[in-house]
Motif scaffolding. Structure first.
Motif, PDB file in Angstrom:
ATOM      1  N   VAL A  57      39.234 -16.326   3.460  1.00 52.51           N
ATOM      2  CA  VAL A  57      38.644 -15.023   2.999  1.00 52.51           C
ATOM      3  C   VAL A  57      39.806 -14.282   2.305  1.00 52.51           C
ATOM      4  O   VAL A  57      40.826 -13.844   2.885  1.00 52.51           O
ATOM      5  CB  VAL A  57      37.938 -14.033   3.941  1.00 52.51           C
ATOM      6  N   HIS A  58      39.867 -14.191   0.918  1.00 50.45           N
ATOM      7  CA  HIS A  58      40.891 -13.721   0.115  1.00 50.45           C
ATOM      8  C   HIS A  58      40.580 -12.094  -0.144  1.00 50.45           C
ATOM      9  O   HIS A  58      39.422 -11.834  -0.526  1.00 50.45           O
ATOM     10  CB  HIS A  58      41.106 -14.152  -1.270  1.00 50.45           C
ATOM     11  N   VAL A  59      41.465 -11.111   0.192  1.00 50.69           N
ATOM     12  CA  VAL A  59      40.996  -9.671  -0.043  1.00 50.69           C
ATOM     13  C   VAL A  59      42.070  -9.538  -1.283  1.00 50.69           C
ATOM     14  O   VAL A  59      43.028 -10.138  -1.707  1.00 50.69           O
ATOM     15  CB  VAL A  59      41.526  -8.830   0.853  1.00 50.69           C
ATOM     16  N   PRO A  60      41.485  -8.644  -2.215  1.00 45.05           N
ATOM     17  CA  PRO A  60      42.147  -8.267  -3.559  1.00 45.05           C
ATOM     18  C   PRO A  60      43.606  -7.729  -3.126  1.00 45.05           C
ATOM     19  O   PRO A  60      44.025  -7.335  -2.292  1.00 45.05           O
ATOM     20  CB  PRO A  60      41.590  -6.760  -3.918  1.00 45.05           C
ATOM     21  N   ARG A  77      36.661  -3.946   1.892  1.00 47.89           N
ATOM     22  CA  ARG A  77      35.706  -4.134   3.059  1.00 47.89           C
ATOM     23  C   ARG A  77      35.363  -5.591   3.668  1.00 47.89           C
ATOM     24  O   ARG A  77      34.779  -5.791   4.588  1.00 47.89           O
ATOM     25  CB  ARG A  77      34.205  -3.749   2.627  1.00 47.89           C
ATOM     26  N   ARG A  78      35.991  -6.480   2.851  1.00 55.25           N
ATOM     27  CA  ARG A  78      36.021  -7.983   3.008  1.00 55.25           C
ATOM     28  C   ARG A  78      36.468  -8.302   4.546  1.00 55.25           C
ATOM     29  O   ARG A  78      36.190  -9.072   5.299  1.00 55.25           O
ATOM     30  CB  ARG A  78      36.767  -8.895   2.126  1.00 55.25           C
ATOM     31  N   ALA A  81      34.224  -7.104   7.370  1.00 50.90           N
ATOM     32  CA  ALA A  81      32.852  -8.073   7.211  1.00 50.90           C
ATOM     33  C   ALA A  81      33.216  -9.494   7.763  1.00 50.90           C
ATOM     34  O   ALA A  81      32.468  -9.892   8.410  1.00 50.90           O
ATOM     35  CB  ALA A  81      32.630  -8.020   5.615  1.00 50.90           C
ATOM     36  N   ALA A  82      34.521  -9.862   7.701  1.00 53.79           N
ATOM     37  CA  ALA A  82      34.722 -10.984   7.953  1.00 53.79           C
ATOM     38  C   ALA A  82      34.809 -11.303   9.571  1.00 53.79           C
ATOM     39  O   ALA A  82      34.143 -12.220  10.119  1.00 53.79           O
ATOM     40  CB  ALA A  82      36.239 -11.592   7.496  1.00 53.79           C
ATOM     41  N   LEU A  83      35.258 -10.378  10.251  1.00 53.04           N
ATOM     42  CA  LEU A  83      35.270 -10.182  11.666  1.00 53.04           C
ATOM     43  C   LEU A  83      33.924 -10.162  12.201  1.00 53.04           C
ATOM     44  O   LEU A  83      33.539 -11.080  13.106  1.00 53.04           O
ATOM     45  CB  LEU A  83      36.022  -8.841  12.291  1.00 53.04           C
ATOM     46  N   ILE A  84      32.869  -9.296  11.554  1.00 54.10           N
ATOM     47  CA  ILE A  84      31.731  -9.392  11.988  1.00 54.10           C
ATOM     48  C   ILE A  84      30.859 -10.616  11.847  1.00 54.10           C
ATOM     49  O   ILE A  84      30.192 -11.180  12.554  1.00 54.10           O
ATOM     50  CB  ILE A  84      30.928  -8.332  11.393  1.00 54.10           C
ATOM     51  N   GLU A  85      30.985 -11.347  10.681  1.00 53.28           N
ATOM     52  CA  GLU A  85      30.211 -12.231  10.232  1.00 53.28           C
ATOM     53  C   GLU A  85      30.728 -13.476  11.032  1.00 53.28           C
ATOM     54  O   GLU A  85      29.902 -14.664  11.308  1.00 53.28           O
ATOM     55  CB  GLU A  85      30.434 -12.596   8.748  1.00 53.28           C
TER      56      GLU A  85
END
Length: 376
Positions: A57-60, A77-78, A81-85
């Motif tokens: 997952v790349h963040v800006p 927010r990524r 969201a990655a931790l949750i998903e």
């Protein structure tokens, strides 16, 4: 286990943090675990397709001013969201500084245990780049790592420093080396003739070309008769270093089998940076059967057996570096003995071995956290 590796750097970046994060992800997959990686997005057009064994997952991100090879993550927010998903069981924070701090905060909000990997000597960088701020750097390190369930230090010196600055729950976790990729039989005589056409002794450096690495300390060695310094890497200091080392060969950034062939073709490996918490390139040189010269500071103190696998010299002492090169240049038998002992010393330090140690640390953190929950 479902693991989220939050790292300040990841391939296509070439540095210790990126390499360690990649090897960790590979080992977790090999052992049947389910990791994902969260990392700053690489520069446009700079891709590393196929390198990662798991989703990334790349963040800006933006380039660091004055050092565009380093990307700094922007708020996004990524991450949460990655931790949750991913339904993370544990969060692995690789050298937490910016993105890792946000990862720590997100893990805390979600009640997910976190393991922080100490890997960057921020205090040393503060001295190099700012000339001050060492105390402030340690306050930040203490604040970040105190929030983790466990901090893993890469060397005994780092562990002692962290404990001396009141960072709690610290254990030692060293790094592995790929002893299949880096090996003595890759020595390439054709390459050696290209680098040193008059049969010079080849003294190699591999790493970033940045102020904190102090590669200019090789100037005295470079001026020795019959010595050719070969520099592998790139960074903002390259123009100045090309002036300081006029007889050196600069090969730029090299990776993979090409890098392994270069390592094995050195006669001596010299590392000059005094702020290494570990120093992976020293291990790669040792795996390649090459004697090492390194400063008697930080990670190299654990890696180099002085007088057996190489020579330790006072940090930031160009004369000591020159004298050590001269000593090894004059004695081919000593170089061969040091190189063979170096290879033997690292043969058990595989990524599989240290990766299993890491999984053991994860399991202990989860066990401790579960006990705490039950007790509450």
């Amino acid at each position: 286990m479902r693991v989220v590796i939050v790292t300040e750097s990841f391939p296509p970046d070439v540095n210790g943090v990126a390499h360690c994060a990649l090897q960790t992800a590979r080992h977790l997959v090999d052992r049947g675990h389910a990791p994902i990686v969260v990392a700053p997005a690489p520069a446009p057009g700079n891709k590393a397709a196929g390198l990662s064994p798991c989703p990334v997952v790349h963040v800006p991100s933006l380039p660091l001013p004055g050092y565009p090879q380093v990307r700094v993550a922007l708020p996004s927010r990524r991450l949460a969201a990655a931790l949750i998903e991913h339904r993370a069981d544990i969060v692995h924070l690789a050298s937490p500084f910016i993105l890792g701090v946000r990862g720590m905060a997100a893990a805390a909000r979600l009640g997910i245990p976190a393991v922080a990997i100490y890997q960057t000597d921020l205090a040393g960088y503060a001295r190099t780049y700012v000339g001050a701020g060492e105390a402030a750097a340690w306050r930040r390190i203490r604040s970040v790592h105190s929030a983790a369930d466990l901090t893993l230090a890469p060397s005994s010196v780092s562990l002692t420093d962290l404990e001396a600055h009141e960072v709690p729950r610290v254990k030692l976790w060293q790094r592995g080396v790929d002893t299949v990729r880096f090996r003595p039989d890759l020595r390439d005589e054709k390459l050696r003739r290209e680098l040193a056409p008059n049969g010079e002794l080849i003294v190699g450096y591999v790493g970033r070309l940045a102020p904190e690495k102090h590669v200019e300390l090789l100037a005295g060695a470079s001026a020795l008769p019959g010595v050719r310094v070969v520099v592998v890497g790139d960074g903002p200091s390259q123009p100045n270093l090309e002036e300081a080392l006029p007889g050196a060969v600069f090969l730029g950034r090299r990776t993979g089998e090409d890098l392994a062939r270069i390592f094995a073709s050195f006669d001596v490996f010299a590392h000059t940076g005094p702020f290494e918490t570990f120093c992976q390139t020293v291990q790669e040189a040792m795996a390649s059967g090459v004697p090492v010269i390194a400063p008697a500071a930080g990670g190299p103190l654990d890696l180099v057996a002085h007088g057996r696998t190489g020579l330790l010299v006072p940090p930031r002492d160009a004369g000591a570096v020159r004298d050590a090169v001269q000593t090894l240049a004059a004695d081919p038998t000593l170089r061969a003995e040091y190189g063979a002992a170096a290879r033997t010393m690292v043969e058990g330090r595989t990524w599989a071995a240290v990766g299993d140690q890491l999984i053991g640390h994860y399991a202990q953190v989860l066990k401790t956290r579960n006990k705490t929950v039950v007790a509450a």
